[in-house]
Motif scaffolding. Structure first.
Motif, PDB file in Angstrom:
ATOM      1  N   ASP A  67       0.815  -1.213   0.000  1.00  0.00           N
ATOM      2  CA  ASP A  67       0.000   0.000   0.000  1.00  0.00           C
ATOM      3  C   ASP A  67       0.852   1.269   0.000  1.00  0.00           C
ATOM      4  O   ASP A  67       0.468   2.277  -0.595  1.00  0.00           O
ATOM      5  N   GLY A  93      -2.753  -6.094   0.834  1.00  0.00           N
ATOM      6  CA  GLY A  93      -3.069  -4.698   1.095  1.00  0.00           C
ATOM      7  C   GLY A  93      -4.485  -4.366   0.658  1.00  0.00           C
ATOM      8  O   GLY A  93      -5.195  -5.190   0.094  1.00  0.00           O
ATOM      9  N   LEU A  95      -5.093  -1.711  -1.431  1.00  0.00           N
ATOM     10  CA  LEU A  95      -5.078  -1.047  -2.722  1.00  0.00           C
ATOM     11  C   LEU A  95      -4.641  -1.942  -3.869  1.00  0.00           C
ATOM     12  O   LEU A  95      -5.030  -1.707  -5.013  1.00  0.00           O
TER      13      LEU A  95
END
Length: 294
Positions: A67, A93, A95
């Protein structure tokens, strides 16, 4: 798609992922770009450019890391046309969208326009005449030995709340699962356009966080009883403020665009990453939202 820009994690081994991108691009006439200082660590055919050029010259940016790397890629893509694909190199993560083995198929899907865009809000903060940008959060944090963070929050020009705390965090929905969450703030969908103000370890009469309109300017006034505070922007110290100083903040919608391939939803990622399935309120037999049972 004519060019792909790479953003590399500073320590993790990104060579296999870079090789996968280069192999995929080799027969398609697609130029692979990278920040010169980063790709210099690898013996590869990517073209080195300056950080400021990467977002401007890329049709797609690929973040290889976690991230933190993804946040850096989003800052490089800020205001540019290139969306950002997150590739996980390690811990799961929020993202990242794909793992390295899935990278060639993901690139083919993007090249074939089989993806969606998730706009991400940024928060711009004016600090000492300089504007800094965060995609997670801007926090004023007590410096050990210098006293608490005593901060008044003004919204749309009006006094609203004040806090005495270890830190006061102004987070985007992207940052709602980071520092703000650890301080007791709410999990917020990235589809929501809002700013979250969360006190960390508050010891004032009012200790709740607040959710504010992204269209209102937010001002943090450092009050006379406050200690000297560090200003952290996405976890990195950007400067210091003293009693009497102020920080002006404003949300900026759609500052960066994140690629989604429909593999998971935000809620699935949040539930898995934050181990919400371990909550006593969720029975072991409850549906997991993906057609199965936990």
């Amino acid at each position: 798609m004519h060019s792909v820009g790479l953003v590399l994690h500073p320590r993790r081994d990104s060579a296999p992922a870079v090789a996968a991108v280069l192999d995929w691009a080799a027969n398609r006439g697609i130029e692979i770009l990278g920040i010169a200082d980063e790709i210099g660590r690898l013996d590869c055919a990517a073209v080195g450019v300056l950080p400021a050029e990467l977002g401007r010259r890329s049709d797609l940016m690929v973040s290889l890391g976690g991230d933190g790397t993804m946040l850096r890629a989003m800052r490089l893509a800020d205001g540019q046309r290139a969306p950002v694909l997150g590739v996980n190199l390690g811990k799961l993560g929020f993202l990242a969208e794909v793992d390295v083995p899935d990278l060639p198929d993901a690139l083919s899907a993007i090249d074939g326009h089989e993806f969606t865009i998730e706009p991400r809000l940024a928060v711009d903060a004016v600090l000492g005449g300089q504007t800094v940008t965060a995609f997670n959060d801007v926090a004023v944090v007590r410096v050990p030995g210098d006293g608490s963070a005593v901060v008044a929050v003004r919204v749309a020009g009006q006094p609203f709340v004040s806090y005495s705390a270890d830190a006061v965090i102004v987070a985007t929905p992207t940052g709602s699962t980071a520092y703000s969450f650890s301080a007791g703030g709410p999990i917020t969908s990235p589809a929501v356009e809002a700013l979250l103000v969360t006190p960390a370890a508050p010891h004032s009469a009012y200790s709740r966080g607040v959710v504010l309109s992204v269209h209102d300017e937010v001002v943090l006034d450092i009050l006379p009883s406050s200690g000297r505070l560090a200003v952290e922007v996405d976890g990195e110290v950007a400067g210091y403020v003293q009693p009497g100083d102020r920080i002006e903040l404003r949300g900026r919608p759609s500052a960066a665009r994140v690629v989604r391939l429909g593999l998971t939803t935000f809620y699935q990622r949040a539930r898995r990453k934050l181990r919400l399935t371990d909550s006593a309120e969720i029975p072991p037999s409850a549906p997991d939202g993906a057609g199965g049972w936990t």
